[in-house]
Scaffold this motif. Sequence first.
Motif, PDB file in Angstrom:
ATOM      1  N   ARG A 263     -76.262  91.173   4.862  1.00 42.18           N
ATOM      2  CA  ARG A 263     -75.900  90.934   3.551  1.00 42.18           C
ATOM      3  C   ARG A 263     -74.022  91.274   3.412  1.00 42.18           C
ATOM      4  O   ARG A 263     -73.555  90.401   2.833  1.00 42.18           O
ATOM      5  CB  ARG A 263     -76.403  91.876   2.320  1.00 42.18           C
ATOM      6  N   HIS A 264     -73.643  92.207   4.037  1.00 49.22           N
ATOM      7  CA  HIS A 264     -72.222  92.521   4.198  1.00 49.22           C
ATOM      8  C   HIS A 264     -71.623  91.545   4.875  1.00 49.22           C
ATOM      9  O   HIS A 264     -70.701  91.014   4.425  1.00 49.22           O
ATOM     10  CB  HIS A 264     -72.042  93.767   4.823  1.00 49.22           C
ATOM     11  N   GLN A 265     -72.191  90.926   6.019  1.00 51.04           N
ATOM     12  CA  GLN A 265     -71.514  90.041   6.618  1.00 51.04           C
ATOM     13  C   GLN A 265     -71.511  88.747   5.742  1.00 51.04           C
ATOM     14  O   GLN A 265     -70.442  87.816   5.945  1.00 51.04           O
ATOM     15  CB  GLN A 265     -72.355  89.734   7.917  1.00 51.04           C
ATOM     16  N   MET A 266     -72.599  88.299   5.435  1.00 52.16           N
ATOM     17  CA  MET A 266     -72.882  86.885   4.417  1.00 52.16           C
ATOM     18  C   MET A 266     -71.845  86.805   3.370  1.00 52.16           C
ATOM     19  O   MET A 266     -71.132  86.068   3.199  1.00 52.16           O
ATOM     20  CB  MET A 266     -74.276  86.905   4.094  1.00 52.16           C
ATOM     21  N   ILE A 267     -71.790  88.171   2.497  1.00 56.02           N
ATOM     22  CA  ILE A 267     -70.853  87.990   1.436  1.00 56.02           C
ATOM     23  C   ILE A 267     -69.308  87.809   2.115  1.00 56.02           C
ATOM     24  O   ILE A 267     -68.464  87.245   1.215  1.00 56.02           O
ATOM     25  CB  ILE A 267     -70.968  89.202   0.611  1.00 56.02           C
ATOM     26  N   ALA A 268     -68.994  88.871   2.902  1.00 56.34           N
ATOM     27  CA  ALA A 268     -67.779  88.576   3.445  1.00 56.34           C
ATOM     28  C   ALA A 268     -67.438  87.286   3.940  1.00 56.34           C
ATOM     29  O   ALA A 268     -66.286  86.822   3.681  1.00 56.34           O
ATOM     30  CB  ALA A 268     -67.495  89.784   4.552  1.00 56.34           C
ATOM     31  N   ASN A 269     -68.329  86.621   4.574  1.00 57.34           N
ATOM     32  CA  ASN A 269     -67.947  85.260   5.245  1.00 57.34           C
ATOM     33  C   ASN A 269     -67.728  84.229   4.166  1.00 57.34           C
ATOM     34  O   ASN A 269     -66.908  83.354   3.761  1.00 57.34           O
ATOM     35  CB  ASN A 269     -69.088  84.760   6.067  1.00 57.34           C
ATOM     36  N   ALA A 270     -68.732  84.171   3.156  1.00 58.94           N
ATOM     37  CA  ALA A 270     -68.620  83.311   1.872  1.00 58.94           C
ATOM     38  C   ALA A 270     -67.303  83.829   1.331  1.00 58.94           C
ATOM     39  O   ALA A 270     -66.661  82.903   0.509  1.00 58.94           O
ATOM     40  CB  ALA A 270     -69.759  83.728   1.001  1.00 58.94           C
ATOM     41  N   CYS A 271     -67.088  85.096   1.059  1.00 60.64           N
ATOM     42  CA  CYS A 271     -65.742  85.309   0.125  1.00 60.64           C
ATOM     43  C   CYS A 271     -64.536  84.754   0.817  1.00 60.64           C
ATOM     44  O   CYS A 271     -63.619  84.061   0.237  1.00 60.64           O
ATOM     45  CB  CYS A 271     -65.689  86.675   0.145  1.00 60.64           C
ATOM     46  N   ARG A 272     -64.389  84.784   2.109  1.00 55.98           N
ATOM     47  CA  ARG A 272     -63.253  84.447   2.942  1.00 55.98           C
ATOM     48  C   ARG A 272     -62.999  82.927   2.902  1.00 55.98           C
ATOM     49  O   ARG A 272     -62.146  82.357   2.566  1.00 55.98           O
ATOM     50  CB  ARG A 272     -63.349  84.826   4.239  1.00 55.98           C
ATOM     51  N   LYS A 273     -64.384  82.307   3.023  1.00 55.80           N
ATOM     52  CA  LYS A 273     -64.269  80.857   2.992  1.00 55.80           C
ATOM     53  C   LYS A 273     -63.947  80.269   1.524  1.00 55.80           C
ATOM     54  O   LYS A 273     -62.940  79.310   1.738  1.00 55.80           O
ATOM     55  CB  LYS A 273     -65.670  80.220   3.353  1.00 55.80           C
ATOM     56  N   ALA A 274     -64.246  80.822   0.606  1.00 51.92           N
ATOM     57  CA  ALA A 274     -63.876  80.596  -0.967  1.00 51.92           C
ATOM     58  C   ALA A 274     -62.343  80.734  -0.980  1.00 51.92           C
ATOM     59  O   ALA A 274     -61.841  79.927  -1.569  1.00 51.92           O
ATOM     60  CB  ALA A 274     -64.670  81.284  -1.818  1.00 51.92           C
ATOM     61  N   LEU A 275     -61.863  82.108  -0.581  1.00 50.20           N
ATOM     62  CA  LEU A 275     -60.580  82.155  -0.616  1.00 50.20           C
ATOM     63  C   LEU A 275     -59.516  81.271   0.111  1.00 50.20           C
ATOM     64  O   LEU A 275     -58.627  80.890  -0.667  1.00 50.20           O
ATOM     65  CB  LEU A 275     -60.058  83.422  -0.348  1.00 50.20           C
ATOM     66  N   CYS A 276     -60.045  80.783   0.985  1.00 55.56           N
ATOM     67  CA  CYS A 276     -59.198  79.941   1.928  1.00 55.56           C
ATOM     68  C   CYS A 276     -59.358  78.388   1.285  1.00 55.56           C
ATOM     69  O   CYS A 276     -58.432  77.804   1.169  1.00 55.56           O
ATOM     70  CB  CYS A 276     -59.714  79.980   3.393  1.00 55.56           C
ATOM     71  N   ALA A 277     -60.793  78.129   0.989  1.00 53.70           N
ATOM     72  CA  ALA A 277     -60.735  76.577   0.630  1.00 53.70           C
ATOM     73  C   ALA A 277     -60.030  76.318  -0.770  1.00 53.70           C
ATOM     74  O   ALA A 277     -59.449  75.532  -0.919  1.00 53.70           O
ATOM     75  CB  ALA A 277     -62.287  76.461   0.256  1.00 53.70           C
ATOM     76  N   TYR A 278     -59.649  77.565  -1.467  1.00 52.55           N
ATOM     77  CA  TYR A 278     -59.084  77.825  -2.750  1.00 52.55           C
ATOM     78  C   TYR A 278     -57.631  77.392  -2.544  1.00 52.55           C
ATOM     79  O   TYR A 278     -56.998  76.951  -3.305  1.00 52.55           O
ATOM     80  CB  TYR A 278     -59.133  78.982  -3.475  1.00 52.55           C
ATOM     81  N   GLY A 279     -57.153  77.810  -1.178  1.00 50.87           N
ATOM     82  CA  GLY A 279     -55.707  77.619  -1.030  1.00 50.87           C
ATOM     83  C   GLY A 279     -55.131  78.761  -0.680  1.00 50.87           C
ATOM     84  O   GLY A 279     -53.747  78.949  -0.470  1.00 50.87           O
ATOM     85  N   LEU A 280     -55.727  79.836  -0.809  1.00 50.21           N
ATOM     86  CA  LEU A 280     -55.054  81.260  -0.462  1.00 50.21           C
ATOM     87  C   LEU A 280     -54.995  81.425   1.249  1.00 50.21           C
ATOM     88  O   LEU A 280     -55.800  80.739   1.951  1.00 50.21           O
ATOM     89  CB  LEU A 280     -55.494  82.361  -1.104  1.00 50.21           C
ATOM     90  N   THR A 281     -54.234  82.298   1.614  1.00 51.67           N
ATOM     91  CA  THR A 281     -54.068  82.779   2.971  1.00 51.67           C
ATOM     92  C   THR A 281     -54.787  83.997   3.295  1.00 51.67           C
ATOM     93  O   THR A 281     -54.336  85.051   2.637  1.00 51.67           O
ATOM     94  CB  THR A 281     -52.571  82.499   3.287  1.00 51.67           C
ATOM     95  N   MET A 282     -55.515  84.142   4.201  1.00 56.00           N
ATOM     96  CA  MET A 282     -55.828  85.537   4.580  1.00 56.00           C
ATOM     97  C   MET A 282     -54.744  86.163   5.591  1.00 56.00           C
ATOM     98  O   MET A 282     -53.912  85.548   6.166  1.00 56.00           O
ATOM     99  CB  MET A 282     -57.031  85.360   5.702  1.00 56.00           C
ATOM    100  N   TYR A 283     -54.589  87.563   5.139  1.00 58.10           N
ATOM    101  CA  TYR A 283     -53.611  88.271   6.003  1.00 58.10           C
ATOM    102  C   TYR A 283     -54.022  88.097   7.373  1.00 58.10           C
ATOM    103  O   TYR A 283     -53.018  87.906   8.340  1.00 58.10           O
ATOM    104  CB  TYR A 283     -53.651  89.613   5.440  1.00 58.10           C
ATOM    105  N   LEU A 284     -55.210  88.366   7.871  1.00 57.90           N
ATOM    106  CA  LEU A 284     -55.527  88.472   9.129  1.00 57.90           C
ATOM    107  C   LEU A 284     -55.711  86.913   9.779  1.00 57.90           C
ATOM    108  O   LEU A 284     -55.911  86.187   9.158  1.00 57.90           O
ATOM    109  CB  LEU A 284     -56.770  89.370   9.478  1.00 57.90           C
ATOM    110  N   GLU A 285     -55.426  87.022  11.348  1.00 60.56           N
ATOM    111  CA  GLU A 285     -55.841  85.807  12.029  1.00 60.56           C
ATOM    112  C   GLU A 285     -57.272  85.753  12.513  1.00 60.56           C
ATOM    113  O   GLU A 285     -57.907  84.586  12.721  1.00 60.56           O
ATOM    114  CB  GLU A 285     -54.925  85.741  13.219  1.00 60.56           C
ATOM    115  N   ASP A 286     -57.473  87.073  12.500  1.00 61.19           N
ATOM    116  CA  ASP A 286     -59.173  87.131  13.118  1.00 61.19           C
ATOM    117  C   ASP A 286     -59.810  88.450  13.033  1.00 61.19           C
ATOM    118  O   ASP A 286     -58.988  89.523  12.559  1.00 61.19           O
ATOM    119  CB  ASP A 286     -59.097  86.780  14.665  1.00 61.19           C
ATOM    120  N   ASP A 287     -60.909  88.887  13.257  1.00 63.00           N
ATOM    121  CA  ASP A 287     -61.377  90.185  13.232  1.00 63.00           C
ATOM    122  C   ASP A 287     -61.589  90.888  11.952  1.00 63.00           C
ATOM    123  O   ASP A 287     -61.108  91.824  11.538  1.00 63.00           O
ATOM    124  CB  ASP A 287     -60.895  91.055  14.390  1.00 63.00           C
TER     125      ASP A 287
END
Length: 375
Positions: A263-287
């Motif tokens: 569940r932690h993994q799924m929520i984190a993945n979904a959250c990151r995908k949503a932030l990126c699709a919205y046009g925001l930039t993740m701080y990290l490149e990986d990991d």
Amino acid sequence: MKIMTPGPTMVSEEVRKARALPCTNPDLDMEFFKEYKTLCDEIAQLLHTTSNVYLLSGEGILGLEAAVASLCEKDDRILVISNGIFGRGFKDFVEIYGGKAIVYEADPKRGIDVSKLEAYLKEDHDFKFATVVHCDTPSGVLNPIQDICPLLKRYGIMSVVDSVSAMFAVEVFQDAWDIDILLGGSQKAMSVPPGLTIASVSDAAIQSMQKRSTPIASFYCNLLNFLDYDKKQSFPYTMPISDIYGLKASIDEIRHDNKRYERHQMIANACRKALCAYGLTMYLEDDYSPSLSVFEVPQGIQSDMILKTMIEDHRIMIAGCFDVLKDKVLRIGHMGYNANVNDVRMTLRALDETLRKLNFKGSCDMEAEFMKHIA
Ligand SMILES: *Cc1c(COP(=O)(O)O)cnc(C)c1O
């Protein structure tokens, strides 16, 4: 108010109720010793270890200091593995206790590259122990401690792992991963209010402390004071009984939560995908750690305005950052009790509305995008 910060998190009703239970005298009540020991054994089982688990009365930082205070002697060379703010922070503890901190500095935008670390160790491996942070919370990077600690062990170097913001958001196999001192904090993925450190200490680490030529320069940070507490039926100081009842309720929840890590993994993945699709930039490149999401503050918008609008309009608290990342990134905590679809979904909806209000042109409906990736 919803507290969606990367620790402290929200706290379940069960944990809050347990903290209100009647108290006994934890120094004199033999029942309490049994309960404490059982709780420590259950934690050891969840961490897949036969090490000695102790609950220290103090917030997570106490564990970091106690590990260093107990192991480090004057002029000992200690390897401080760093790719983030907490990683680097270990240097201060090493120096307080007279050690020589040698900082191995790595790319802050991704997990430690084990082959580069190995090349470094080939040249220099004369270290008593190394410190490494599992999830460095300011950036949200997750380090591959499953590879780092066995590598250190091959060179005869003990490991101290700060897993304060990863323990119980990520499954940890302490023995299989050769971790000597593994540290957790109650206010992160355990979702208990701040106040307790979990320290799981290997026999090798205990023997190293016992072989010191100088005494440990602390009472509160001396892990040897906990040795055989169950046989001696004596704690070094009076245990914070209500904190421990709260932790016990949380550990009961964790033990029965079969889907926890997925569940932690799924929520984190979904959250990151949503932030990126919205046009925001993740701080990290990986990991990315599954315990939180860290994204850059969009250009032209003040971090404080976003945080303030989230609270005033939506009663949801997310976090900014500090030190070198101050005003640069924002952080959503989705660990422990916060790792539930509804709260993260509401947080993203609120963030979407907040950013639009502040004139950021989002490219999608952030909440809908999040839900697309939830099974
Ligand atoms: C939260 C945390 C700690 C404890 O530090 P506080 O800032 O006092 O809460 C230690 N290490 C890490 C990696 C943490 O996330």
